[in-house]
Design a protein around this motif. Structure first.
Motif, PDB file in Angstrom:
ATOM      1  N   PRO A  36       0.598  -1.011   0.284  1.00 65.09           N
ATOM      2  CA  PRO A  36      -0.504  -0.215  -0.120  1.00 65.09           C
ATOM      3  C   PRO A  36       0.873   0.938  -0.155  1.00 65.09           C
ATOM      4  CG  PRO A  36      -0.766  -1.898   1.159  1.00 65.09           C
ATOM      5  CD  PRO A  36       0.051  -2.248   1.093  1.00 65.09           C
ATOM      6  N   LEU A  37       1.765   0.826   0.314  1.00 67.87           N
ATOM      7  CA  LEU A  37       2.723   2.591   0.924  1.00 67.87           C
ATOM      8  C   LEU A  37       3.760   2.308  -0.152  1.00 67.87           C
ATOM      9  CD1 LEU A  37       3.813   2.357   5.247  1.00 67.87           C
ATOM     10  CD2 LEU A  37       1.882   3.930   3.765  1.00 67.87           C
TER      11      LEU A  37
ATOM     12  N   ALA B  87       5.331   7.910   3.405  1.00 69.25           N
ATOM     13  CA  ALA B  87       3.797   8.915   3.483  1.00 69.25           C
ATOM     14  C   ALA B  87       3.672   9.855   3.854  1.00 69.25           C
ATOM     15  CB  ALA B  87       2.740   7.546   3.468  1.00 69.25           C
ATOM     16  N   ASP B  88       3.626  10.417   5.386  1.00 70.16           N
ATOM     17  CA  ASP B  88       3.645  11.582   6.399  1.00 70.16           C
ATOM     18  C   ASP B  88       4.199  12.545   5.770  1.00 70.16           C
ATOM     19  OD1 ASP B  88       2.236   9.849   7.879  1.00 70.16           O
ATOM     20  OD2 ASP B  88       3.497   9.453   8.908  1.00 70.16           O
ATOM     21  N   GLU B  89       4.908  13.104   4.658  1.00 73.53           N
ATOM     22  CA  GLU B  89       5.692  13.899   4.639  1.00 73.53           C
ATOM     23  C   GLU B  89       4.803  13.975   3.007  1.00 73.53           C
ATOM     24  OE1 GLU B  89      10.020  13.218   4.370  1.00 73.53           O
ATOM     25  OE2 GLU B  89       9.677  13.037   6.477  1.00 73.53           O
TER      26      GLU B  89
ATOM     27  N   PRO C 161      -2.944  13.970   3.330  1.00 75.90           N
ATOM     28  CA  PRO C 161      -3.481  13.426   4.886  1.00 75.90           C
ATOM     29  C   PRO C 161      -4.059  12.245   5.215  1.00 75.90           C
ATOM     30  CG  PRO C 161      -2.788  15.780   4.858  1.00 75.90           C
ATOM     31  CD  PRO C 161      -3.075  15.747   3.451  1.00 75.90           C
ATOM     32  N   GLY C 162      -5.075  12.674   4.257  1.00 76.67           N
ATOM     33  CA  GLY C 162      -6.269  11.306   4.572  1.00 76.67           C
ATOM     34  C   GLY C 162      -6.018  10.007   4.004  1.00 76.67           C
ATOM     35  N   ASP C 163      -5.361   9.957   2.172  1.00 72.27           N
ATOM     36  CA  ASP C 163      -4.971   9.498   1.597  1.00 72.27           C
ATOM     37  C   ASP C 163      -3.693   8.630   2.384  1.00 72.27           C
ATOM     38  OD1 ASP C 163      -6.625   9.654  -0.441  1.00 72.27           O
ATOM     39  OD2 ASP C 163      -5.020   9.852  -1.690  1.00 72.27           O
ATOM     40  N   ALA C 164      -3.029   9.076   2.978  1.00 72.09           N
ATOM     41  CA  ALA C 164      -1.361   8.538   3.857  1.00 72.09           C
ATOM     42  C   ALA C 164      -2.361   8.133   5.357  1.00 72.09           C
ATOM     43  CB  ALA C 164      -0.239   9.862   4.015  1.00 72.09           C
ATOM     44  N   HIS C 165      -3.007   8.449   5.937  1.00 76.78           N
ATOM     45  CA  HIS C 165      -3.510   7.536   6.598  1.00 76.78           C
ATOM     46  C   HIS C 165      -4.288   6.516   6.594  1.00 76.78           C
ATOM     47  CE1 HIS C 165      -5.358   7.171  11.554  1.00 76.78           C
ATOM     48  NE2 HIS C 165      -6.242   6.671  10.703  1.00 76.78           N
ATOM     49  N   THR C 166      -4.970   6.460   5.633  1.00 75.01           N
ATOM     50  CA  THR C 166      -5.852   4.960   5.126  1.00 75.01           C
ATOM     51  C   THR C 166      -4.623   3.760   5.133  1.00 75.01           C
ATOM     52  OG1 THR C 166      -6.975   6.105   4.526  1.00 75.01           O
ATOM     53  CG2 THR C 166      -7.156   4.495   3.536  1.00 75.01           C
TER      54      THR C 166
ATOM     55  N   ALA D  64      -1.621  -1.100   5.969  1.00 76.67           N
ATOM     56  CA  ALA D  64      -0.252  -1.142   6.128  1.00 76.67           C
ATOM     57  C   ALA D  64      -0.274  -2.657   7.372  1.00 76.67           C
ATOM     58  CB  ALA D  64       1.211  -0.534   5.067  1.00 76.67           C
ATOM     59  N   LEU D  65      -0.115  -1.490   8.259  1.00 74.88           N
ATOM     60  CA  LEU D  65      -0.306  -2.413   9.461  1.00 74.88           C
ATOM     61  C   LEU D  65      -1.287  -3.238   9.993  1.00 74.88           C
ATOM     62  CD1 LEU D  65       0.682   1.605  11.295  1.00 74.88           C
ATOM     63  CD2 LEU D  65       2.294  -0.411  11.312  1.00 74.88           C
ATOM     64  N   ASP D  66      -2.164  -3.416   9.486  1.00 75.39           N
ATOM     65  CA  ASP D  66      -2.900  -3.915   9.722  1.00 75.39           C
ATOM     66  C   ASP D  66      -3.053  -5.779   8.691  1.00 75.39           C
ATOM     67  OD1 ASP D  66      -5.450  -2.492  11.605  1.00 75.39           O
ATOM     68  OD2 ASP D  66      -6.415  -1.914   9.152  1.00 75.39           O
ATOM     69  N   ARG D  67      -2.390  -5.326   7.815  1.00 75.82           N
ATOM     70  CA  ARG D  67      -2.387  -6.527   7.561  1.00 75.82           C
ATOM     71  C   ARG D  67      -0.663  -7.525   8.263  1.00 75.82           C
ATOM     72  NH1 ARG D  67      -2.047  -5.025   1.342  1.00 75.82           N
ATOM     73  NH2 ARG D  67      -3.852  -4.803   0.436  1.00 75.82           N
ATOM     74  N   LEU D  68       0.317  -6.545   8.727  1.00 75.83           N
ATOM     75  CA  LEU D  68       1.234  -7.102   9.274  1.00 75.83           C
ATOM     76  C   LEU D  68       0.282  -6.892  10.929  1.00 75.83           C
ATOM     77  CD1 LEU D  68       3.711  -7.148  10.709  1.00 75.83           C
ATOM     78  CD2 LEU D  68       3.940  -4.895  11.315  1.00 75.83           C
TER      79      LEU D  68
END
Length: 448
Positions: A252-253, A329-331, A335-340, A345-349
């Motif tokens: 995703p990232l 992604a944060d940089e 903002p909205g897309d980066a958070h999603t 990515a974290l959910d999959r991990l």
């Protein structure tokens, strides 16, 4: 075989190579028939192979003989026929090893060039014996050379002639061993750290379709390997699970990076990224399905709780890369897309870690897991995984456990941070053993 050298010297380059292959086949057949436990090809024979097939003479003052493109194609066809007509697998494997096992000398570049062309041809014309030998070669060879072979096949079938990817895809049913090793090699090669190391869409589509047809494909090497000790640290992983988890978590990232993307043949890079999203979701589901199959497989081999198919070191590298991608992604991202995308990515991990822990693919304590994930931002699911009850395995290689769902004699114990509960009026029934699944059958580019 050293005495045939004088008869090969007067011959033209193709005739000499063909004659040597004939004698090599006879020599190895005799070796196998001799009944030796570990037959080995002698040094003089290997030197003949280097001189008359790989064209790398020992004497540096001798000008090596070269084949024309047509002669090289004829040699590859001869080799294909030689392996196809030899009915004994032991002879084929030993001959393949004599031709292509890396010796650490200057002939190795010629070996890699000829091997890459031979395997590519074997894919094109469906020579399964060569693919089976190549699968063994991939299992035994340093990963640096394995990914070089994988890159050649991806270039040949996914990049240079994208329409020919179906030819590579068809080997799924003919040589599952080779497919499993190929997936392991390409997931090692394409680690999504840069644009160049992001898997082509055609390759991704092919692997997803393979695993949709049969998720067990990624376990073929494990199922067919007698594990007597730890594999060499330089070899490919025993399964591609670690690489596939890396793909799914970083995708995703990695596909959302803000670097300028080059134009591609079949549309813009953005459209390819949009098409890749659902593919990675499907791939992630397949990986979780494979992880849930592992208890049955590992128990059958007596390895449950003893063999970690996901290594903590691999996960530490993954979380480090993921942390860097999250910062980017944060940089640079909206903002909205980066958070999603970050939460995906974290959910999959978190999902991969939880299922791997529960099914014996990952053997580490929650403390170690928290240390591995310490650089990552907060994620609700990941937090639950890191603070959940520890699953231990009754094995001396892992620390003692509070509760194991895989043992009928493991009572429920309180979480280490809580006080024990008062006695229940009636004793809890012990947890039964976990029901298992039913048993399962089982950038180098050579010049053309």
């Amino acid at each position: 075989m050293g005495d045939i050298r004088q008869s090969l010297l007067p011959r033209d380059v193709l005739s000499a190579a063909k004659e040597l292959l004939y004698h090599l086949d006879i020599y190895i057949c005799n070796l196998v028939q001799s009944g030796r436990q570990t037959p080995q090809v002698d040094t003089k024979t290997l030197e003949l192979v280097e001189e008359f097939i790989l064209h790398s003479p020992k004497d540096r003052n001798v000008q090596p003989r070269r084949m024309s493109a047509l002669q090289e194609l004829q040699l590859l066809e001869i080799m294909c026929s030689c392996f196809q007509e030899q009915s004994r697998d032991a002879v084929r494997q030993l001959m393949f090893s004599a031709l292509f096992s890396l010796q650490g000398n200057r002939a190795d570049e010629s070996r890699m060039a000829l091997l890459s062309k031979l395997v590519s041809m074997a894919v094109a014309v469906g020579r399964v014996p060569i693919l089976e030998c190549a699968a063994t070669w991939l299992q035994r060879t340093h990963r640096v050379y394995c990914v070089r072979l994988a890159r050649v096949l991806v270039d040949d079938y996914c990049s240079l002639m994208p329409g020919s990817v179906s030819t590579l895809q068809n080997i799924h049913s003919s040589s599952p061993r080779f497919c499993c090793q190929f997936i392991t090699a390409v997931t090692t090669l394409y680690d999504l750290t840069t644009e160049d190391l992001t898997p082509p869409l055609e390759l991704l589509q092919m692997i997803v379709s393979w695993l949709q047809d049969d998720p067990r494909l990624v376990l073929v090497t494990l199922l067919n390997t007698a594990l007597s000790g730890s594999p060499p640290i330089s070899s490919l992983d025993l399964t591609p699970l670690g690489g596939l988890v890396r793909w799914c978590v970083k995708a995703p990232l990695a596909y959302g990076r803000s670097e300028k993307r080059p134009p591609v043949a079949n549309g813009t890079a953005e459209s390819q990224a949009a098409e890749a999203g659902p593919l990675f979701s499907t791939l992630h589901l397949s990986v979780l399905q494979v992880l849930m199959m592992l208890p049955n497989v590992l128990n059958e081999k007596g390895l449950f709780g003893r063999l970690a198919l996901l290594q903590p070191e691999t996960l530490a590298t993954l979380t480090s890369d993921l942390s860097r991608l999250l910062d980017l992604a944060d940089e640079h991202g909206p903002p909205g897309d980066a958070h999603t995308l970050s939460q995906l990515a974290l959910d999959r991990l978190a999902q991969a870690l939880q299922v791997a822990l529960a099914n014996g693919a990952l053997l580490c304590s929650r403390e170690d897991l928290r240390a591995i994930c310490s650089r990552l931002p907060h994620n609700n699911l990941l937090q639950l995984v890191m603070s959940g009850p520890v699953v231990y395995y009754n094995n001396i290689h892992t620390p003692p456990m509070a509760f194991s769902p895989h043992s009928a004699h493991s009572p429920i114990s309180s979480h280490p941070t809580h006080q024990p509960l008062p006695p229940h009026p009636a004793p809890h029934p012990q947890y039964p053993a976990q029901p298992f699944l039913s048993p399962m059958p089982f950038p180098y580019r050579p010049n053309h």
